[in-house]
Design a protein around this motif. Structure first.
Motif, PDB file in Angstrom:
ATOM      1  N   LYS A  70       0.865  -1.174   0.000  1.00 41.01           N
ATOM      2  CA  LYS A  70       0.000   0.000   0.000  1.00 41.01           C
ATOM      3  C   LYS A  70       0.903   1.225   0.000  1.00 41.01           C
ATOM      4  CE  LYS A  70      -3.715  -2.343   2.374  1.00 41.01           C
ATOM      5  NZ  LYS A  70      -4.525  -2.420   3.583  1.00 41.01           N
ATOM      6  N   PHE A  71       0.401   2.313  -0.562  1.00 40.82           N
ATOM      7  CA  PHE A  71       1.216   3.521  -0.699  1.00 40.82           C
ATOM      8  C   PHE A  71       0.983   4.505   0.432  1.00 40.82           C
ATOM      9  CE2 PHE A  71       1.168   2.091  -5.135  1.00 40.82           C
ATOM     10  CZ  PHE A  71       2.511   2.205  -5.443  1.00 40.82           C
ATOM     11  N   ILE A  72       2.097   5.031   0.933  1.00 42.19           N
ATOM     12  CA  ILE A  72       2.059   6.148   1.867  1.00 42.19           C
ATOM     13  C   ILE A  72       2.769   7.327   1.216  1.00 42.19           C
ATOM     14  CG2 ILE A  72       1.988   4.692   3.933  1.00 42.19           C
ATOM     15  CD1 ILE A  72       5.048   5.622   4.270  1.00 42.19           C
ATOM     16  N   VAL A  73       2.501   8.519   1.736  1.00 39.74           N
ATOM     17  CA  VAL A  73       3.157   9.724   1.233  1.00 39.74           C
ATOM     18  C   VAL A  73       4.357   9.994   2.139  1.00 39.74           C
ATOM     19  CG1 VAL A  73       2.887  12.172   0.733  1.00 39.74           C
ATOM     20  CG2 VAL A  73       0.978  10.592   0.332  1.00 39.74           C
ATOM     21  N   MET A  74       5.545   9.790   1.578  1.00 40.69           N
ATOM     22  CA  MET A  74       6.781   9.930   2.344  1.00 40.69           C
ATOM     23  C   MET A  74       7.939  10.006   1.364  1.00 40.69           C
ATOM     24  SD  MET A  74       8.603   9.930   5.201  1.00 40.69           S
ATOM     25  CE  MET A  74       7.608   9.429   6.575  1.00 40.69           C
ATOM     26  N   HIS A  75       8.899  10.842   1.650  1.00 43.33           N
ATOM     27  CA  HIS A  75      10.080  10.952   0.806  1.00 43.33           C
ATOM     28  C   HIS A  75      11.158   9.939   1.194  1.00 43.33           C
ATOM     29  CE1 HIS A  75      14.145  12.461  -0.109  1.00 43.33           C
ATOM     30  NE2 HIS A  75      13.607  12.769  -1.272  1.00 43.33           N
ATOM     31  N   ASP A  76      11.389   9.776   2.483  1.00 42.30           N
ATOM     32  CA  ASP A  76      12.510   8.981   2.964  1.00 42.30           C
ATOM     33  C   ASP A  76      12.173   7.495   3.012  1.00 42.30           C
ATOM     34  OD1 ASP A  76      13.534  11.503   3.334  1.00 42.30           O
ATOM     35  OD2 ASP A  76      13.558  11.402   5.513  1.00 42.30           O
ATOM     36  N   TYR A  77      13.184   6.696   2.771  1.00 38.12           N
ATOM     37  CA  TYR A  77      13.028   5.242   2.871  1.00 38.12           C
ATOM     38  C   TYR A  77      12.996   4.792   4.331  1.00 38.12           C
ATOM     39  CZ  TYR A  77      14.409   5.582  -2.004  1.00 38.12           C
ATOM     40  OH  TYR A  77      14.465   5.914  -3.326  1.00 38.12           O
ATOM     41  N   ASN A  78      13.595   5.596   5.193  1.00 38.69           N
ATOM     42  CA  ASN A  78      13.658   5.296   6.621  1.00 38.69           C
ATOM     43  C   ASN A  78      12.859   6.375   7.357  1.00 38.69           C
ATOM     44  OD1 ASN A  78      14.742   5.355   9.448  1.00 38.69           O
ATOM     45  ND2 ASN A  78      16.061   3.732   8.649  1.00 38.69           N
ATOM     46  N   LEU A  79      12.162   5.988   8.413  1.00 39.93           N
ATOM     47  CA  LEU A  79      11.289   6.906   9.144  1.00 39.93           C
ATOM     48  C   LEU A  79      12.024   7.774  10.172  1.00 39.93           C
ATOM     49  CD1 LEU A  79       8.400   4.366   9.751  1.00 39.93           C
ATOM     50  CD2 LEU A  79       8.439   6.218   8.080  1.00 39.93           C
ATOM     51  N   LYS A  80      13.314   7.595  10.300  1.00 40.05           N
ATOM     52  CA  LYS A  80      14.052   8.238  11.381  1.00 40.05           C
ATOM     53  C   LYS A  80      14.018   9.766  11.323  1.00 40.05           C
ATOM     54  CE  LYS A  80      18.205   8.073  14.062  1.00 40.05           C
ATOM     55  NZ  LYS A  80      19.420   7.392  14.364  1.00 40.05           N
ATOM     56  N   ARG A  81      14.242  10.355  10.177  1.00 42.66           N
ATOM     57  CA  ARG A  81      14.378  11.819  10.086  1.00 42.66           C
ATOM     58  C   ARG A  81      13.108  12.550  10.524  1.00 42.66           C
ATOM     59  NH1 ARG A  81      13.665  15.921   5.989  1.00 42.66           N
ATOM     60  NH2 ARG A  81      12.904  14.334   4.559  1.00 42.66           N
ATOM     61  N   LEU A  82      11.950  12.104  10.085  1.00 40.40           N
ATOM     62  CA  LEU A  82      10.718  12.826  10.401  1.00 40.40           C
ATOM     63  C   LEU A  82       9.910  12.208  11.538  1.00 40.40           C
ATOM     64  CD1 LEU A  82       9.445  13.765   6.825  1.00 40.40           C
ATOM     65  CD2 LEU A  82      10.752  15.155   8.426  1.00 40.40           C
ATOM     66  N   SER A  99      -0.488   7.604   9.652  1.00 42.25           N
ATOM     67  CA  SER A  99      -0.888   8.392  10.822  1.00 42.25           C
ATOM     68  C   SER A  99       0.178   8.472  11.915  1.00 42.25           C
ATOM     69  CB  SER A  99      -2.218   7.904  11.412  1.00 42.25           C
ATOM     70  OG  SER A  99      -3.253   8.109  10.480  1.00 42.25           O
ATOM     71  N   LEU A 100       1.377   7.919  11.673  1.00 40.15           N
ATOM     72  CA  LEU A 100       2.457   8.116  12.638  1.00 40.15           C
ATOM     73  C   LEU A 100       2.755   9.610  12.737  1.00 40.15           C
ATOM     74  CD1 LEU A 100       5.209   5.417  11.932  1.00 40.15           C
ATOM     75  CD2 LEU A 100       3.931   5.736  14.049  1.00 40.15           C
ATOM     76  N   PRO A 101       3.027  10.106  13.939  1.00 39.17           N
ATOM     77  CA  PRO A 101       3.377  11.524  14.053  1.00 39.17           C
ATOM     78  C   PRO A 101       4.747  11.814  13.427  1.00 39.17           C
ATOM     79  CG  PRO A 101       3.446  10.443  16.207  1.00 39.17           C
ATOM     80  CD  PRO A 101       2.968   9.432  15.216  1.00 39.17           C
ATOM     81  N   ILE A 102       4.826  12.952  12.757  1.00 35.72           N
ATOM     82  CA  ILE A 102       6.075  13.407  12.155  1.00 35.72           C
ATOM     83  C   ILE A 102       6.327  14.851  12.579  1.00 35.72           C
ATOM     84  CG2 ILE A 102       6.218  11.812  10.207  1.00 35.72           C
ATOM     85  CD1 ILE A 102       4.793  13.859   8.465  1.00 35.72           C
ATOM     86  N   LYS A 103       7.591  15.233  12.570  1.00 33.34           N
ATOM     87  CA  LYS A 103       7.974  16.579  12.998  1.00 33.34           C
ATOM     88  C   LYS A 103       9.095  17.079  12.097  1.00 33.34           C
ATOM     89  CE  LYS A 103       9.510  19.089  17.179  1.00 33.34           C
ATOM     90  NZ  LYS A 103       9.425  20.334  16.550  1.00 33.34           N
ATOM     91  N   GLN A 104       8.993  18.355  11.749  1.00 37.18           N
ATOM     92  CA  GLN A 104      10.034  19.007  10.963  1.00 37.18           C
ATOM     93  C   GLN A 104      10.045  20.480  11.359  1.00 37.18           C
ATOM     94  OE1 GLN A 104       9.429  19.146   6.658  1.00 37.18           O
ATOM     95  NE2 GLN A 104      11.604  18.743   6.361  1.00 37.18           N
ATOM     96  N   GLY A 105      11.156  20.936  11.914  1.00 35.74           N
ATOM     97  CA  GLY A 105      11.211  22.312  12.406  1.00 35.74           C
ATOM     98  C   GLY A 105      10.191  22.504  13.507  1.00 35.74           C
ATOM     99  N   ASP A 106       9.372  23.534  13.366  1.00 34.36           N
ATOM    100  CA  ASP A 106       8.333  23.824  14.362  1.00 34.36           C
ATOM    101  C   ASP A 106       7.008  23.144  14.055  1.00 34.36           C
ATOM    102  OD1 ASP A 106      10.086  25.492  15.747  1.00 34.36           O
ATOM    103  OD2 ASP A 106       9.488  27.276  14.602  1.00 34.36           O
ATOM    104  N   TYR A 107       6.956  22.357  12.992  1.00 41.09           N
ATOM    105  CA  TYR A 107       5.688  21.768  12.557  1.00 41.09           C
ATOM    106  C   TYR A 107       5.580  20.305  12.941  1.00 41.09           C
ATOM    107  CZ  TYR A 107       5.410  26.013   9.830  1.00 41.09           C
ATOM    108  OH  TYR A 107       5.371  27.329   9.450  1.00 41.09           O
ATOM    109  N   THR A 108       4.360  19.892  13.249  1.00 41.13           N
ATOM    110  CA  THR A 108       4.056  18.485  13.490  1.00 41.13           C
ATOM    111  C   THR A 108       2.877  18.102  12.608  1.00 41.13           C
ATOM    112  OG1 THR A 108       2.579  19.004  15.332  1.00 41.13           O
ATOM    113  CG2 THR A 108       4.876  18.496  15.877  1.00 41.13           C
ATOM    114  N   SER A 109       2.804  16.836  12.278  1.00 45.56           N
ATOM    115  CA  SER A 109       1.715  16.326  11.457  1.00 45.56           C
ATOM    116  C   SER A 109       1.668  14.822  11.635  1.00 45.56           C
ATOM    117  CB  SER A 109       1.929  16.698   9.987  1.00 45.56           C
ATOM    118  OG  SER A 109       0.781  16.369   9.221  1.00 45.56           O
ATOM    119  N   LYS A 110       1.141  14.141  10.608  1.00 40.07           N
ATOM    120  CA  LYS A 110       1.130  12.682  10.590  1.00 40.07           C
ATOM    121  C   LYS A 110       1.374  12.218   9.168  1.00 40.07           C
ATOM    122  CE  LYS A 110      -3.883  12.312  10.114  1.00 40.07           C
ATOM    123  NZ  LYS A 110      -3.976  11.489   8.945  1.00 40.07           N
ATOM    124  N   ILE A 111       1.842  11.008   9.024  1.00 38.20           N
ATOM    125  CA  ILE A 111       2.109  10.461   7.693  1.00 38.20           C
ATOM    126  C   ILE A 111       0.780  10.138   7.021  1.00 38.20           C
ATOM    127  CG2 ILE A 111       3.155   8.570   6.382  1.00 38.20           C
ATOM    128  CD1 ILE A 111       5.240   8.357   8.666  1.00 38.20           C
TER     129      ILE A 111
END
Length: 157
Positions: A70-82, A99-111
Motif C-alpha cells: 500500500k502507498f504512503i506519502v513519504m520521501h525517505d526510505y527510513n522513518l528516522k528523520r521525520l 498516521s504516525l506523528p512526524i515533525k520538521q522544524g516547528d511543525y508536526t503532522s502525521k504520515i
C-alpha cells in the motif's frame, strides 16, 4: 579594454537585448516541492494546504510502497528523520506507518496515505505531480498496483 573584457561586455549586452526583446514568459507555473514547507511538514496535508494558500499550481509529493503493498506519502526510505523511528518503510505494514506523528522544524503532522493526500488535493482543486520512491523490494506488479490506485481516484471510488 582587453579582448576578454570586450567579449564579456558584448555577451552581457547581447543577452540583455534578448531578454528584453523576448519578454517575460507568462505561462510559468509553480510547483510546490513536497508541498509548502513553510506551512507544514514536507509531504503532509498541512503542506498541501499551504501550497494552495500561496497559489501554487501543482504540488509534487513522494510515495513509497509499504510491506503489504500500500502507498504512503513519504520521501525517505527510513522513518528516522521525520518520525524518529529507525525503521525502513519497506519493512513495515501500512497500518503501522499511516498516521504516525512526524515533525520538521516547528511543525508536526502525521504520515498520510496516498488516498488521504489525493482526496484532500481534490477538495482543494490542487493538481499533483507524483514522484515514485522505489526502495528495491517492490513486487513485480508494482506498476499495476499504482495504476489500480490511480484508477480508483479517477473513478471516485
Amino acid at each position: 579594454m582587453t579582448f576578454t573584457t570586450t567579449i564579456i561586455v558584448f555577451v552581457a549586452i547581447f543577452n540583455g537585448f534578448n531578454i528584453y526583446g523576448n519578454g517575460v514568459n507568462k505561462n510559468i507555473q509553480t510547483i510546490a516541492h513536497r508541498g509548502y514547507v513553510a506551512k507544514g511538514v514536507e509531504n503532509s496535508i498541512e503542506a498541501l494546504e499551504g501550497a494552495t494558500e500561496v497559489g501554487a499550481d501543482y504540488v509534487e509529493f513522494d510515495i513509497i510502497l509499504t510491506k503489504d503493498n500500500k502507498f504512503i506519502v513519504m520521501h525517505d526510505y527510513n522513518l528516522k528523520r521525520l518520525a524518529g523511528i529507525n525503521k525502513r518503510v519497506q519493512d513495515m505494514n501500512f497500518d503501522e506507518i499511516v498516521s504516525l506523528p512526524i515533525k520538521q522544524g516547528d511543525y508536526t503532522s502525521k504520515i498520510p496515505s496516498l488516498e488521504e493526500f489525493v482526496t484532500k488535493a481534490k477538495e482543494l482543486n490542487m493538481k499533483l505531480v507524483i514522484e515514485l520512491k522505489p526502495h528495491g523490494a517492490e513486487p513485480d506488479n508494482y506498476v499495476d498496483i499504482l495504476i489500480e490506485e490511480i484508477k480508483k481516484f479517477l473513478s471516485g471510488q
